[in-house]
Design a protein around this motif. Structure first.
Motif, PDB file in Angstrom:
ATOM      1  N   VAL A  46       0.849  -1.202   0.000  1.00 40.27           N
ATOM      2  CA  VAL A  46       0.000   0.000   0.000  1.00 40.27           C
ATOM      3  C   VAL A  46       0.878   1.243   0.000  1.00 40.27           C
ATOM      4  N   SER A  47       1.874   1.259   0.866  1.00 35.60           N
ATOM      5  CA  SER A  47       2.766   2.416   0.968  1.00 35.60           C
ATOM      6  C   SER A  47       3.540   2.642  -0.325  1.00 35.60           C
ATOM      7  N   THR A  48       4.054   1.581  -0.891  1.00 36.54           N
ATOM      8  CA  THR A  48       4.800   1.672  -2.138  1.00 36.54           C
ATOM      9  C   THR A  48       3.881   2.077  -3.285  1.00 36.54           C
ATOM     10  N   ALA A  49       2.657   1.582  -3.263  1.00 34.90           N
ATOM     11  CA  ALA A  49       1.684   1.966  -4.296  1.00 34.90           C
ATOM     12  C   ALA A  49       1.433   3.469  -4.274  1.00 34.90           C
ATOM     13  N   LEU A  50       1.408   4.070  -3.087  1.00 30.57           N
ATOM     14  CA  LEU A  50       1.215   5.513  -3.005  1.00 30.57           C
ATOM     15  C   LEU A  50       2.352   6.240  -3.725  1.00 30.57           C
ATOM     16  N   GLY A  51       3.595   5.893  -3.412  1.00 29.11           N
ATOM     17  CA  GLY A  51       4.733   6.533  -4.077  1.00 29.11           C
ATOM     18  C   GLY A  51       4.741   6.285  -5.577  1.00 29.11           C
ATOM     19  N   ALA A  52       4.471   5.056  -5.981  1.00 28.58           N
ATOM     20  CA  ALA A  52       4.464   4.720  -7.409  1.00 28.58           C
ATOM     21  C   ALA A  52       3.360   5.463  -8.149  1.00 28.58           C
ATOM     22  N   CYS A  53       2.208   5.594  -7.537  1.00 32.97           N
ATOM     23  CA  CYS A  53       1.100   6.298  -8.169  1.00 32.97           C
ATOM     24  C   CYS A  53       1.412   7.786  -8.324  1.00 32.97           C
ATOM     25  N   ILE A  54       1.974   8.377  -7.284  1.00 35.30           N
ATOM     26  CA  ILE A  54       2.341   9.794  -7.357  1.00 35.30           C
ATOM     27  C   ILE A  54       3.320  10.022  -8.503  1.00 35.30           C
ATOM     28  N   VAL A  55       4.374   9.214  -8.567  1.00 34.63           N
ATOM     29  CA  VAL A  55       5.396   9.404  -9.603  1.00 34.63           C
ATOM     30  C   VAL A  55       4.823   9.108 -10.987  1.00 34.63           C
ATOM     31  N   THR A  56       4.004   8.086 -11.113  1.00 36.65           N
ATOM     32  CA  THR A  56       3.403   7.757 -12.402  1.00 36.65           C
ATOM     33  C   THR A  56       2.504   8.884 -12.893  1.00 36.65           C
ATOM     34  N   THR A  57       1.694   9.429 -11.996  1.00 38.26           N
ATOM     35  CA  THR A  57       0.798  10.517 -12.373  1.00 38.26           C
ATOM     36  C   THR A  57       1.595  11.750 -12.781  1.00 38.26           C
ATOM     37  N   MET A  58       2.670  12.054 -12.053  1.00 40.39           N
ATOM     38  CA  MET A  58       3.526  13.175 -12.422  1.00 40.39           C
ATOM     39  C   MET A  58       4.192  12.920 -13.778  1.00 40.39           C
ATOM     40  N   ALA A  59       4.597  11.679 -14.030  1.00 39.25           N
ATOM     41  CA  ALA A  59       5.258  11.340 -15.290  1.00 39.25           C
ATOM     42  C   ALA A  59       4.305  11.473 -16.482  1.00 39.25           C
ATOM     43  N   ILE A  60       3.038  11.175 -16.281  1.00 39.90           N
ATOM     44  CA  ILE A  60       2.053  11.354 -17.356  1.00 39.90           C
ATOM     45  C   ILE A  60       2.018  12.820 -17.785  1.00 39.90           C
ATOM     46  N   VAL A  61       1.974  13.710 -16.806  1.00 39.79           N
ATOM     47  CA  VAL A  61       1.965  15.147 -17.102  1.00 39.79           C
ATOM     48  C   VAL A  61       3.306  15.571 -17.705  1.00 39.79           C
ATOM     49  N   ALA A  62       4.399  15.079 -17.157  1.00 36.48           N
ATOM     50  CA  ALA A  62       5.724  15.435 -17.671  1.00 36.48           C
ATOM     51  C   ALA A  62       5.886  15.015 -19.128  1.00 36.48           C
ATOM     52  N   GLU A  63       5.421  13.830 -19.475  1.00 37.65           N
ATOM     53  CA  GLU A  63       5.527  13.376 -20.867  1.00 37.65           C
ATOM     54  C   GLU A  63       4.716  14.266 -21.796  1.00 37.65           C
ATOM     55  N   ARG A  64       3.554  14.685 -21.338  1.00 36.36           N
ATOM     56  CA  ARG A  64       2.701  15.582 -22.132  1.00 36.36           C
ATOM     57  C   ARG A  64       3.450  16.885 -22.458  1.00 36.36           C
ATOM     58  N   HIS A  65       4.280  17.344 -21.511  1.00 38.94           N
ATOM     59  CA  HIS A  65       5.029  18.590 -21.690  1.00 38.94           C
ATOM     60  C   HIS A  65       6.462  18.362 -22.165  1.00 38.94           C
ATOM     61  N   GLU A  66       6.821  17.097 -22.400  1.00 35.59           N
ATOM     62  CA  GLU A  66       8.164  16.710 -22.840  1.00 35.59           C
ATOM     63  C   GLU A  66       9.247  17.078 -21.835  1.00 35.59           C
ATOM     64  N   TRP A  67       8.930  16.883 -20.546  1.00 39.55           N
ATOM     65  CA  TRP A  67       9.906  17.057 -19.474  1.00 39.55           C
ATOM     66  C   TRP A  67      10.452  15.682 -19.131  1.00 39.55           C
ATOM     67  N   ASP A  68      11.721  15.569 -18.923  1.00 44.66           N
ATOM     68  CA  ASP A  68      12.361  14.282 -18.640  1.00 44.66           C
ATOM     69  C   ASP A  68      12.402  14.017 -17.132  1.00 44.66           C
ATOM     70  N   LEU A  69      11.677  12.995 -16.688  1.00 52.52           N
ATOM     71  CA  LEU A  69      11.696  12.615 -15.273  1.00 52.52           C
ATOM     72  C   LEU A  69      12.387  11.274 -15.038  1.00 52.52           C
ATOM     73  N   THR A  70      13.178  10.807 -16.005  1.00 51.15           N
ATOM     74  CA  THR A  70      13.782   9.481 -15.854  1.00 51.15           C
ATOM     75  C   THR A  70      14.741   9.376 -14.672  1.00 51.15           C
ATOM     76  N   SER A  71      15.222  10.503 -14.160  1.00 50.48           N
ATOM     77  CA  SER A  71      16.100  10.448 -12.983  1.00 50.48           C
ATOM     78  C   SER A  71      15.306  10.534 -11.668  1.00 50.48           C
ATOM     79  N   CYS A  72      14.000  10.651 -11.771  1.00 50.25           N
ATOM     80  CA  CYS A  72      13.148  10.765 -10.577  1.00 50.25           C
ATOM     81  C   CYS A  72      13.196   9.473  -9.755  1.00 50.25           C
ATOM     82  N   THR A  73      13.317   9.627  -8.442  1.00 52.04           N
ATOM     83  CA  THR A  73      13.263   8.478  -7.540  1.00 52.04           C
ATOM     84  C   THR A  73      12.302   8.805  -6.401  1.00 52.04           C
ATOM     85  N   PHE A  74      11.885   7.772  -5.685  1.00 53.96           N
ATOM     86  CA  PHE A  74      11.081   8.026  -4.497  1.00 53.96           C
ATOM     87  C   PHE A  74      11.402   7.009  -3.424  1.00 53.96           C
TER      88      PHE A  74
END
Length: 135
Positions: A46-74
Motif C-alpha cells: 500500500v505504501s509503495t503503491a502511493l509513491g508509485a502512483c504519485i510518480v506515475t501521475t507526475m510522469a504522465i503530465v511530464a511526458e505531455r510537456h516533454e519534461w524528462d523525469l527518468t532520474s526521478c526516484t522516491f
C-alpha cells in the motif's frame, strides 16, 4: 476480467499474479507480526503503491510537456499505528526530481502529485506526508 489472482502459499505468505501481464509478487507478514519479513508485507505494498502512483501521475503530465523525469526516484516510510487496530497511520514519501525543472513546472507536478488515484483512495485519517526534493 479480474485484475489479479492470488493464493495463500503457507507460512503467512501469498503469491499474486497480475492477470493481464502474468507478473507475480509475493507478500510475507512483517517480522513484528509473526512473519519473516522476506518480502513486501501487504501494508508495504500500500505504501509503495502511493509513491508509485504519485510518480506515475507526475510522469504522465511530464511526458505531455516533454519534461524528462527518468532520474526521478522516491522513497517511502510506513508508520503503523501504536494504539487501536493495527493499521497504517502515516506514510512518508520523499520524491527526488531533477533540479533543472522550472518553478512553474515544479508547481504543476506537485499539484498533480496530490491528486493521484491512490492518494484520493486512502482514508483521510491516514497521514500522507509528501516531500519534494530537487537535485
Amino acid at each position: 476480467m479480474s485484475t489479479a489472482t492470488a493464493r495463500y502459499a503457507g507460512h503467512l505468505r501469498t503469491e499474486a499474479t497480475h492477470v493481464a501481464s502474468g507478473t507475480t509478487i509475493q507478500t510475507d507478514a512483517p517480522v513484528d507480526n509473526h512473519g519473516r519479513g522476506e518480502a513486501f508485507s501487504p501494508t508495504d505494498l500500500v505504501s509503495t503503491a502511493l509513491g508509485a502512483c504519485i510518480v506515475t501521475t507526475m510522469a504522465i503530465v511530464a511526458e505531455r510537456h516533454e519534461w524528462d523525469l527518468t532520474s526521478c526516484t522516491f522513497e517511502v516510510t510506513k508508520h503503523m499505528s501504536t494504539d487501536g487496530p493495527r493499521r497504517i497511520a502515516q506514510i512518508d514519501v520523499t520524491i527526488t526530481l531533477p533540479a533543472s525543472l522550472a518553478p512553474s513546472e515544479r508547481t504543476l507536478l506537485e499539484r498533480v502529485a496530490h491528486t493521484c488515484p491512490v492518494t484520493l483512495s486512502l482514508h483521510p485519517d491516514l497521514v500522507q506526508n509528501v516531500v519534494f526534493e530537487y537535485k
